[in-house]
Scaffold this motif. Structure first.
Motif, PDB file in Angstrom:
ATOM      1  N   ILE A   1     -19.909 -10.608 -20.548  1.00 47.57           N
ATOM      2  CA  ILE A   1     -19.598 -11.812 -21.321  1.00 47.57           C
ATOM      3  C   ILE A   1     -19.365 -11.385 -22.768  1.00 47.57           C
ATOM      4  N   GLN A   2     -18.126 -11.455 -23.211  1.00 42.96           N
ATOM      5  CA  GLN A   2     -17.773 -10.901 -24.517  1.00 42.96           C
ATOM      6  C   GLN A   2     -18.312 -11.732 -25.679  1.00 42.96           C
ATOM      7  N   ASN A   3     -18.429 -13.028 -25.496  1.00 39.15           N
ATOM      8  CA  ASN A   3     -18.922 -13.890 -26.577  1.00 39.15           C
ATOM      9  C   ASN A   3     -20.369 -14.313 -26.329  1.00 39.15           C
ATOM     10  N   ARG A   4     -21.131 -13.449 -25.695  1.00 37.55           N
ATOM     11  CA  ARG A   4     -22.510 -13.782 -25.347  1.00 37.55           C
ATOM     12  C   ARG A   4     -23.360 -14.034 -26.590  1.00 37.55           C
ATOM     13  N   SER A   5     -23.163 -13.259 -27.648  1.00 35.75           N
ATOM     14  CA  SER A   5     -23.966 -13.428 -28.865  1.00 35.75           C
ATOM     15  C   SER A   5     -23.741 -14.799 -29.481  1.00 35.75           C
ATOM     16  N   GLN A   6     -22.478 -15.240 -29.527  1.00 34.10           N
ATOM     17  CA  GLN A   6     -22.188 -16.556 -30.094  1.00 34.10           C
ATOM     18  C   GLN A   6     -22.782 -17.662 -29.221  1.00 34.10           C
ATOM     19  N   ILE A   7     -22.672 -17.498 -27.905  1.00 34.58           N
ATOM     20  CA  ILE A   7     -23.244 -18.509 -27.009  1.00 34.58           C
ATOM     21  C   ILE A   7     -24.750 -18.569 -27.169  1.00 34.58           C
ATOM     22  N   ARG A   8     -25.385 -17.401 -27.218  1.00 29.98           N
ATOM     23  CA  ARG A   8     -26.858 -17.351 -27.310  1.00 29.98           C
ATOM     24  C   ARG A   8     -27.333 -17.938 -28.634  1.00 29.98           C
ATOM     25  N   ALA A   9     -26.583 -17.718 -29.705  1.00 33.25           N
ATOM     26  CA  ALA A   9     -27.001 -18.234 -31.008  1.00 33.25           C
ATOM     27  C   ALA A   9     -26.934 -19.755 -31.074  1.00 33.25           C
ATOM     28  N   SER A  10     -26.053 -20.357 -30.285  1.00 31.72           N
ATOM     29  CA  SER A  10     -25.894 -21.810 -30.329  1.00 31.72           C
ATOM     30  C   SER A  10     -26.563 -22.528 -29.169  1.00 31.72           C
ATOM     31  N   LEU A  11     -27.228 -21.768 -28.289  1.00 31.61           N
ATOM     32  CA  LEU A  11     -27.800 -22.356 -27.081  1.00 31.61           C
ATOM     33  C   LEU A  11     -29.322 -22.298 -27.143  1.00 31.61           C
ATOM     34  N   ALA A  12     -29.966 -23.424 -26.864  1.00 32.52           N
ATOM     35  CA  ALA A  12     -31.428 -23.461 -26.837  1.00 32.52           C
ATOM     36  C   ALA A  12     -31.949 -22.650 -25.658  1.00 32.52           C
ATOM     37  N   ASP A  13     -33.211 -22.187 -25.792  1.00 33.85           N
ATOM     38  CA  ASP A  13     -33.776 -21.318 -24.760  1.00 33.85           C
ATOM     39  C   ASP A  13     -33.807 -21.975 -23.390  1.00 33.85           C
ATOM     40  N   GLN A  14     -34.092 -23.257 -23.353  1.00 32.37           N
ATOM     41  CA  GLN A  14     -34.246 -23.914 -22.050  1.00 32.37           C
ATOM     42  C   GLN A  14     -32.930 -24.023 -21.291  1.00 32.37           C
ATOM     43  N   TRP A  15     -31.783 -23.823 -21.971  1.00 33.33           N
ATOM     44  CA  TRP A  15     -30.493 -23.931 -21.300  1.00 33.33           C
ATOM     45  C   TRP A  15     -29.944 -22.585 -20.873  1.00 33.33           C
ATOM     46  N   GLU A  16     -30.583 -21.500 -21.283  1.00 34.50           N
ATOM     47  CA  GLU A  16     -30.041 -20.188 -20.934  1.00 34.50           C
ATOM     48  C   GLU A  16     -30.074 -19.949 -19.422  1.00 34.50           C
ATOM     49  N   LYS A  17     -31.156 -20.365 -18.775  1.00 29.56           N
ATOM     50  CA  LYS A  17     -31.254 -20.181 -17.326  1.00 29.56           C
ATOM     51  C   LYS A  17     -30.146 -20.944 -16.617  1.00 29.56           C
ATOM     52  N   GLU A  18     -29.830 -22.138 -17.099  1.00 26.72           N
ATOM     53  CA  GLU A  18     -28.776 -22.928 -16.470  1.00 26.72           C
ATOM     54  C   GLU A  18     -27.424 -22.243 -16.618  1.00 26.72           C
TER      55      GLU A  18
ATOM     56  N   LEU B   1     -19.793 -28.237 -23.352  1.00 26.14           N
ATOM     57  CA  LEU B   1     -18.786 -27.374 -22.750  1.00 26.14           C
ATOM     58  C   LEU B   1     -18.789 -26.041 -23.484  1.00 26.14           C
ATOM     59  N   LEU B   2     -18.933 -24.951 -22.723  1.00 23.96           N
ATOM     60  CA  LEU B   2     -18.985 -23.621 -23.316  1.00 23.96           C
ATOM     61  C   LEU B   2     -17.898 -22.753 -22.697  1.00 23.96           C
ATOM     62  N   ASP B   3     -17.046 -22.179 -23.549  1.00 28.13           N
ATOM     63  CA  ASP B   3     -16.043 -21.224 -23.069  1.00 28.13           C
ATOM     64  C   ASP B   3     -16.709 -19.868 -22.899  1.00 28.13           C
ATOM     65  N   VAL B   4     -16.647 -19.340 -21.691  1.00 25.63           N
ATOM     66  CA  VAL B   4     -17.264 -18.045 -21.379  1.00 25.63           C
ATOM     67  C   VAL B   4     -16.142 -17.012 -21.250  1.00 25.63           C
ATOM     68  N   GLN B   5     -16.055 -16.119 -22.234  1.00 20.53           N
ATOM     69  CA  GLN B   5     -15.007 -15.096 -22.242  1.00 20.53           C
ATOM     70  C   GLN B   5     -15.542 -13.836 -21.544  1.00 20.53           C
ATOM     71  N   VAL B   6     -14.867 -13.439 -20.478  1.00 17.70           N
ATOM     72  CA  VAL B   6     -15.374 -12.337 -19.657  1.00 17.70           C
ATOM     73  C   VAL B   6     -14.327 -11.245 -19.513  1.00 17.70           C
ATOM     74  N   ALA B   7     -14.803 -10.074 -19.150  1.00 20.52           N
ATOM     75  CA  ALA B   7     -13.954  -8.940 -18.767  1.00 20.52           C
ATOM     76  C   ALA B   7     -14.715  -8.156 -17.703  1.00 20.52           C
ATOM     77  N   PHE B   8     -13.963  -7.528 -16.803  1.00 23.79           N
ATOM     78  CA  PHE B   8     -14.572  -6.805 -15.689  1.00 23.79           C
ATOM     79  C   PHE B   8     -14.263  -5.316 -15.787  1.00 23.79           C
ATOM     80  N   GLY B   9     -15.183  -4.523 -15.301  1.00 21.88           N
ATOM     81  CA  GLY B   9     -14.960  -3.089 -15.163  1.00 21.88           C
ATOM     82  C   GLY B   9     -15.555  -2.627 -13.845  1.00 21.88           C
ATOM     83  N   TYR B  10     -14.965  -1.585 -13.269  1.00 18.85           N
ATOM     84  CA  TYR B  10     -15.527  -1.068 -12.022  1.00 18.85           C
ATOM     85  C   TYR B  10     -15.401   0.452 -11.981  1.00 18.85           C
ATOM     86  N   ASP B  11     -16.234   1.069 -11.138  1.00 18.08           N
ATOM     87  CA  ASP B  11     -16.299   2.524 -11.037  1.00 18.08           C
ATOM     88  C   ASP B  11     -16.194   2.918  -9.571  1.00 18.08           C
TER      89      ASP B  11
END
Length: 560
Positions: free
Chosen positions: A171-188, A246-256
């Motif tokens: 999740i590329q924007n995880r830091s921004q999401i975490r900074a704006s999200l309360a702890d109780q919503w992280e599990k959701e 509503l939260l935009d989740v920006q993702v990228a994938f990698g595989y080995d």
């Protein structure tokens, strides 16, 4: 019964009827012994008990082996049974049996040794309790405390025996999401991410790492996996709904694909591939083992750069600058080059940024400045007026070190300061602020000319041009390369030239690749040009030869 009572008939006959009577002394002078359950008893009493025991028959001693075998069987059940309830019942029933059966057998003169059996059974229960506690700690360390998903510790335990393609989501924007999200919503949020991943994870377990990373082992062929990742990427384009937000989740994938590599390295490889995919604007990327060599090079780049400075691997190339009016080569730009004995030519953008971040850019600038001023000084000593341009990093526009360096260099080499041009990137100067502008004014007061490099790629404003004491503007090659084909580029370049001339500043165009572009620039009134069409960057010995043969021609064919 007291003998006195018998002699005086103070007893009832039925008390003695049918019984054997033993007459002995029990007075205070009689011998007495300590007995279990009593303080002291007369010696005859012990003798009577002994006689009764003999009359009852010979006692049987079963020893400890029988009870020990029973305890061993129960202990095996306690250890191997998966149910804690069953293990507890086996322990309780075993201990109870070992305690009650010997008491019952004692009534029949059967003796049983139970201490070793109790030790074995209780020891087995303690061993199970220890194993359960350790397993609980292991499970806790292998589980994310918020989401309850298995983490990297769990993956490391099963990964070595689980073949397949290792895949990671970042999740590329995880830091921004975490900074704006309360702890109780992280599990959701995590639950929503995992629910989407399970559509493309082939039922494989999803493992959660830190910093918004999820991994799983895919059993699909590579081609099918790539289609699955495309589908997952499209799925994540829909926003996640967390706590009515509503939260935009920006993702990228990698595989080995390299199953023979250690799992820890495979994990790092997939994460590196995901980060590269994000930087390049891709949905996914496969980790390339060949990049390990580049990674090793990058990690040792700074020490290699230091060694290159000491051993002469670095050198300065010079690209001539042509006067558009006279057709004469009037100067050159000094460009640092690195020729590595094994990797060959190293592009400047591979080490300039690292030198800036590590604080080594000052030594690198000193090296280029010394060589450039020395070379230009030799050319000027032959009677030719020749300027030299040196790039200046914005990180040096702090303190007076760069001012001292420039002043000492031109003084020691007796070089006219007005022939030294320091090129400053436009965007870098803007970010540096007021202190940088003060240093630029000090350099200008020395007599050094300043040039705004890469003009047009930053925040070009009239205020900026007024604030920076530059005598020259250098138009970036991105506007020059398509000048003969793009009407918008032609308008922008022409307006920039007219604006610079109105401010009494010269204009240099870089990236001139053909005669058609040169013709356009001459028609617009550009002062100087540089590029592959006029001359490529060359070592200083080649520059002298170039100036002797072609650098003094009055006109090029393009100008005519």
């Amino acid at each position: 019964m007291s003998a006195s009572d018998v002699m005086h008939h103070r007893f009832k006959s039925r008390e003695l009827a049918g019984k054997d009577v033993v007459i002995s002394r029990t007075d205070v002078d009689a011998r007495r012994f300590r007995a279990p359950g009593y303080s002291v008893v007369p010696a005859p009493l012990i003798q009577i008990v002994a006689a009764e025991t003999l009359l009852a028959g010979s006692p049987i001693n079963l020893g400890w082996l029988g009870s020990f075998l029973v305890a061993a069987i129960l202990s095996f059940g306690v250890v191997v049974r998966s149910s804690r309830v069953v293990a507890g019942l086996l322990t309780a029933s075993g201990v109870g049996t070992l305690m009650l059966v010997p008491l019952w057998l004692e009534a029949y003169q059967v003796h049983l040794v139970i201490v070793p059996s109790l030790v074995v059974l209780i020891g087995a229960r303690c061993a199970r309790a220890w194993a359960e506690w350790r397993n609980k700690l292991r499970l806790r360390s292998a589980t994310d405390p918020i989401s309850g998903l298995p983490n990297l510790h769990a993956l490391m335990e099963v990964g070595a025996t689980s073949p397949g393609i290792l895949v990671s989501l970042r999740i590329q924007n995880r830091s921004q999401i975490r900074a704006s999200l309360a702890d109780q919503w992280e599990k959701e949020l995590v639950e929503q991410v995992v629910s989407r991943l399970r559509f493309g994870a082939d039922g494989s377990s999803v493992y959660q790492a830190d910093d918004g990373t999820f991994l799983w082992m895919s059993q699909a062929p590579e081609g099918e996996l790539q289609h699955q990742l495309d589908g997952l990427y499209a799925l994540f384009r829909s926003p996640a709904v967390v706590g009515a937000r509503l939260l935009d989740v920006q993702v990228a994938f990698g595989y080995d694909l390299e199953a023979e590599r250690p799992l820890s390295q495979r994990i790092a490889g997939t994460l590196a591939a995901a980060d590269e995919a994000a930087r390049e604007g891709l949905r996914w990327k496969c980790f390339d083992p060949a990049s390990l060599e580049d990674a090793e090079w990058t990690m040792s780049l700074l020490s290699r750069l230091d060694y290159a400075l000491e051993t002469g691997q670095l050198w300065v190339a010079y690209q001539p600058k042509l006067d558009c009016v006279t057709g004469v080569t009037v100067g050159a730009e000094a460009l640092v080059r690195w020729t590595h004995p094994e990797k060959g030519n190293i592009f400047p953008d591979q080490f300039i940024g690292a030198a800036e971040r590590s604080g080594r850019i000052a030594e690198l600038t000193r090296f280029v400045l010394e060589d450039a001023v020395s070379t230009a000084s030799d050319i000027n000593s032959s009677g030719r007026r020749f300027s030299i341009a040196v790039n200046l990093s914005a990180t040096l526009l702090v303190g007076d070190a760069i001012v001292v360096m420039v002043r000492e260099t031109i003084r020691r080499l007796r070089f006219p300061p007005e022939l030294l041009i320091l090129e400053i990137t436009e965007t870098s100067t803007l970010r540096s602020g007021t202190e940088a502008e003060d240093i630029l004014r000090e350099l200008s007061q020395i007599g050094v000319q300043l040039s705004i490099d890469d003009y047009g790629t930053g925040f070009s404003t009239l205020e900026y041009l007024k604030r920076v004491p530059a005598s020259e503007i250098k138009i970036d090659r991105t506007f020059i390369s398509m000048l003969h084909r793009s009407q918008s580029d032609r308008i922008m370049v022409n307006s920039t030239i007219q604006l610079a001339h109105s401010l009494s500043r010269k204009v240099v165009a870089e990236g001139v690749e053909n005669a058609e572009i040169l013709d356009e620039l001459i028609w617009m009134g550009c002062d100087m040009v540089q590029g592959y069409h006029t001359a490529r960057p060359m070592p200083k010995w080649a520059l002298r030869g170039f100036l002797e043969t072609s650098g003094t021609e009055a006109r090029t064919k393009a100008i005519v």
